[in-house]
Design a protein around this motif. Structure first.
Motif, PDB file in Angstrom:
ATOM      1  N   GLY A 142       0.836  -1.198   0.000  1.00  0.00           N
ATOM      2  CA  GLY A 142       0.000   0.000   0.000  1.00  0.00           C
ATOM      3  C   GLY A 142       0.865   1.240   0.000  1.00  0.00           C
ATOM      4  N   ARG A 143       0.185   2.385  -0.089  1.00  0.00           N
ATOM      5  CA  ARG A 143       0.912   3.651  -0.107  1.00  0.00           C
ATOM      6  C   ARG A 143       1.019   4.178   1.302  1.00  0.00           C
ATOM      7  N   ARG A 144       2.191   4.698   1.658  1.00  0.00           N
ATOM      8  CA  ARG A 144       2.423   5.182   3.021  1.00  0.00           C
ATOM      9  C   ARG A 144       2.169   6.690   3.073  1.00  0.00           C
ATOM     10  N   PRO A 145       1.964   7.210   4.279  1.00  0.00           N
ATOM     11  CA  PRO A 145       1.741   8.661   4.406  1.00  0.00           C
ATOM     12  C   PRO A 145       2.905   9.485   3.833  1.00  0.00           C
ATOM     13  N   ASP A 146       4.121   8.953   3.835  1.00  0.00           N
ATOM     14  CA  ASP A 146       5.261   9.721   3.321  1.00  0.00           C
ATOM     15  C   ASP A 146       5.396   9.643   1.802  1.00  0.00           C
ATOM     16  N   GLY A 147       4.437   8.979   1.132  1.00  0.00           N
ATOM     17  CA  GLY A 147       4.457   8.933  -0.330  1.00  0.00           C
ATOM     18  C   GLY A 147       5.151   7.696  -0.884  1.00  0.00           C
ATOM     19  N   TYR A 148       5.981   7.049  -0.070  1.00  0.00           N
ATOM     20  CA  TYR A 148       6.595   5.788  -0.501  1.00  0.00           C
ATOM     21  C   TYR A 148       5.552   4.673  -0.396  1.00  0.00           C
ATOM     22  N   HIS A 149       5.890   3.522  -0.946  1.00  0.00           N
ATOM     23  CA  HIS A 149       5.019   2.357  -0.840  1.00  0.00           C
ATOM     24  C   HIS A 149       5.631   1.333   0.099  1.00  0.00           C
ATOM     25  N   ALA A 150       4.775   0.702   0.884  1.00  0.00           N
ATOM     26  CA  ALA A 150       5.233  -0.371   1.776  1.00  0.00           C
ATOM     27  C   ALA A 150       5.420  -1.632   0.941  1.00  0.00           C
ATOM     28  N   SER A 190      16.144   3.448  -1.457  1.00  0.00           N
ATOM     29  CA  SER A 190      15.519   2.345  -0.709  1.00  0.00           C
ATOM     30  C   SER A 190      16.237   1.009  -0.912  1.00  0.00           C
ATOM     31  N   ASP A 191      16.900   0.836  -2.053  1.00  0.00           N
ATOM     32  CA  ASP A 191      17.539  -0.452  -2.358  1.00  0.00           C
ATOM     33  C   ASP A 191      18.959  -0.566  -1.815  1.00  0.00           C
ATOM     34  N   VAL A 192      19.532   0.517  -1.308  1.00  0.00           N
ATOM     35  CA  VAL A 192      20.957   0.483  -0.930  1.00  0.00           C
ATOM     36  C   VAL A 192      21.230  -0.497   0.224  1.00  0.00           C
ATOM     37  N   PRO A 193      20.415  -0.489   1.316  1.00  0.00           N
ATOM     38  CA  PRO A 193      20.751  -1.362   2.450  1.00  0.00           C
ATOM     39  C   PRO A 193      20.834  -2.846   2.091  1.00  0.00           C
ATOM     40  N   PHE A 194      20.029  -3.298   1.111  1.00  0.00           N
ATOM     41  CA  PHE A 194      20.078  -4.723   0.755  1.00  0.00           C
ATOM     42  C   PHE A 194      21.506  -5.208   0.550  1.00  0.00           C
ATOM     43  N   PHE A 195      22.337  -4.374  -0.085  1.00  0.00           N
ATOM     44  CA  PHE A 195      23.671  -4.842  -0.480  1.00  0.00           C
ATOM     45  C   PHE A 195      24.589  -5.102   0.720  1.00  0.00           C
ATOM     46  N   ALA A 246      13.395  -7.830   2.218  1.00  0.00           N
ATOM     47  CA  ALA A 246      13.319  -6.382   2.416  1.00  0.00           C
ATOM     48  C   ALA A 246      11.881  -5.988   2.717  1.00  0.00           C
ATOM     49  N   THR A 247      11.692  -5.135   3.736  1.00  0.00           N
ATOM     50  CA  THR A 247      10.364  -4.618   4.064  1.00  0.00           C
ATOM     51  C   THR A 247      10.470  -3.107   4.251  1.00  0.00           C
ATOM     52  N   GLY A 248       9.417  -2.502   4.819  1.00  0.00           N
ATOM     53  CA  GLY A 248       9.380  -1.043   4.913  1.00  0.00           C
ATOM     54  C   GLY A 248       9.250  -0.476   3.515  1.00  0.00           C
ATOM     55  N   ALA A 287       1.828   5.187 -10.898  1.00  0.00           N
ATOM     56  CA  ALA A 287       0.726   4.690 -11.728  1.00  0.00           C
ATOM     57  C   ALA A 287       0.011   3.490 -11.092  1.00  0.00           C
ATOM     58  N   LEU A 288       0.532   3.002  -9.958  1.00  0.00           N
ATOM     59  CA  LEU A 288      -0.118   1.857  -9.292  1.00  0.00           C
ATOM     60  C   LEU A 288      -1.484   2.272  -8.758  1.00  0.00           C
ATOM     61  N   THR A 289      -2.451   1.365  -8.875  1.00  0.00           N
ATOM     62  CA  THR A 289      -3.752   1.626  -8.255  1.00  0.00           C
ATOM     63  C   THR A 289      -3.931   0.634  -7.108  1.00  0.00           C
ATOM     64  N   PRO A 290      -4.750   1.001  -6.100  1.00  0.00           N
ATOM     65  CA  PRO A 290      -4.919   0.128  -4.937  1.00  0.00           C
ATOM     66  C   PRO A 290      -5.331  -1.301  -5.311  1.00  0.00           C
ATOM     67  N   ALA A 291      -6.038  -1.453  -6.441  1.00  0.00           N
ATOM     68  CA  ALA A 291      -6.450  -2.804  -6.848  1.00  0.00           C
ATOM     69  C   ALA A 291      -5.239  -3.706  -7.088  1.00  0.00           C
ATOM     70  N   LEU A 292      -4.073  -3.087  -7.329  1.00  0.00           N
ATOM     71  CA  LEU A 292      -2.877  -3.881  -7.622  1.00  0.00           C
ATOM     72  C   LEU A 292      -2.059  -4.185  -6.360  1.00  0.00           C
ATOM     73  N   TYR A 293      -2.485  -3.631  -5.224  1.00  0.00           N
ATOM     74  CA  TYR A 293      -1.766  -3.930  -3.986  1.00  0.00           C
ATOM     75  C   TYR A 293      -2.045  -5.369  -3.571  1.00  0.00           C
ATOM     76  N   SER A 294      -1.137  -5.935  -2.791  1.00  0.00           N
ATOM     77  CA  SER A 294      -1.370  -7.294  -2.287  1.00  0.00           C
ATOM     78  C   SER A 294      -1.026  -7.315  -0.796  1.00  0.00           C
ATOM     79  N   ASP A 295      -1.145  -8.483  -0.189  1.00  0.00           N
ATOM     80  CA  ASP A 295      -1.045  -8.546   1.267  1.00  0.00           C
ATOM     81  C   ASP A 295       0.259  -9.179   1.757  1.00  0.00           C
ATOM     82  N   GLY A 296       1.190  -9.380   0.856  1.00  0.00           N
ATOM     83  CA  GLY A 296       2.469  -9.974   1.266  1.00  0.00           C
ATOM     84  C   GLY A 296       2.477 -11.485   1.161  1.00  0.00           C
TER      85      GLY A 296
END
Ligand code: C5P
Length: 279
Positions: free
Chosen positions: A17-25, A130-135, A143-145, A178-187
């Motif tokens: 989903g979309r987070r209050p800070d504009g990023y996506h969880a 967002s992808d830097v810590p993975f390395f 990866a979450t958050g 361009a993502l719409t909520p219908a495309l979100y999933s639950d993990g």
């Protein structure tokens, strides 16, 4: 110092989903590849970056920004000369820029004798992307958050990977927007993947998924064509990595991967044969 920042693919990518800070969880299993850039780091009085891709030689380069950030955070005044040779394509979903940044943080921390922990460096990296810590937790991790909270997973067996990148690069921001909520999933897709990994099933049975793929295919038809081309060249379950535009297919047998690679090679798109990193 000669370092090898690796590429990554997302084996799963659930957008919750979309987070209050504009990023996506997100919830994503990420995997490092043997495909890598090369980052040489030399002692120098001032900071300098040479990159064999001229467009990436400037101050927006993430390895450069990593160096600046590390100096700002620690008050260190010295320099270094970074020589970056790009082999990982840009705007490709392969994490190249993020990996260069993580590797620059690791190398400069060592060269400058700063003594920052990996956790501290990963937290600095998260400020660059967002992808830097993975390395810091590669080769295999969950990866979450917004993607920056990473826990390592047991490394997977070596798997052969064919990458196919259409000429179009993508804008990560645009795909997420361009993502719409219908495309979100639950993990649960990532959970399904983790179950297939724990069961030691062959890669053809891994439950791969990417919630960004449908949107990227609509915005960039070349991504949909790349998936079709992989299928036509013998890949049973190709997937897009990250926000695209690279698509990939996994093979247990190198021979099968090579067969697919050879059918794609020379047809105009960027393609390569690599494998997953196992440690
Ligand atoms: O974190 P990074 O700078 O790599 O993200 C680039 C863009 O991708 C963000 O500005 C945002 O628009 C989008 N994004 C997102 N949710 C994430 C990661 C990235 O919406 N978890």
């Amino acid at each position: 110092m000669v370092l090898r920042p690796p590429a990554k693919v997302n084996l799963s990518l659930d957008v919750l989903g979309r987070r209050p800070d504009g990023y996506h969880a997100l919830r994503s299993v990420m995997q490092a590849l043997d495909l890598h850039d090369t980052l040489e780091i030399y002692p120098a009085d001032d900071l300098a970056l040479d990159c064999d891709v001229p467009a990436l030689g400037g101050e927006t380069n993430l390895a450069w920004r990593a160096a600046i950030l590390l100096r700002e955070e620690t008050g260190y005044r010295g320099g270094a000369r970074l020589v970056l040779r790009k082999r990982i394509p840009i705007d490709a979903g392969l994490g190249g820029g993020s990996s260069d940044a993580a590797t620059a943080l690791i190398g400069l921390n060592r060269l400058w004798g700063l003594g920052l922990s990996e956790e501290r460096l990963a937290a600095l990296g998260a400020r660059l992307g967002s992808d830097v810590p993975f390395f810091f937790y590669a080769p295999t991790a969950l990866a979450t958050g917004r993607g920056e909270t990473v826990v390592p997973l047991p490394p997977l067996p070596r798997v052969h990977v064919v990458l196919l990148k259409p000429h179009t690069g993508v804008s990560t921001r645009q795909v997420f927007a361009a993502l719409t909520p219908a495309l979100y999933s639950d993990g649960s897709q990532t959970e399904a993947l983790l179950a297939t990994l724990r069961a030691n099933l062959p890669p053809s049975a891994w439950s791969l998924s990417n919630d960004l793929q449908r949107t990227a295919c609509l915005l960039y038809p070349a991504v949909a064509r790349a998936l079709d081309e992989l299928r036509a060249a013998g890949a049973s379950n190709p997937l897009m990595t990250g926000s695209g535009s690279t698509c990939y297919a996994l093979f247990a047998r190198e021979e099968d991967a090579r067969h697919t690679y050879e059918r794609l090679h020379g047809a105009g798109n960027w393609t390569t044969l690599t494998s997953t990193t196992t440690r």
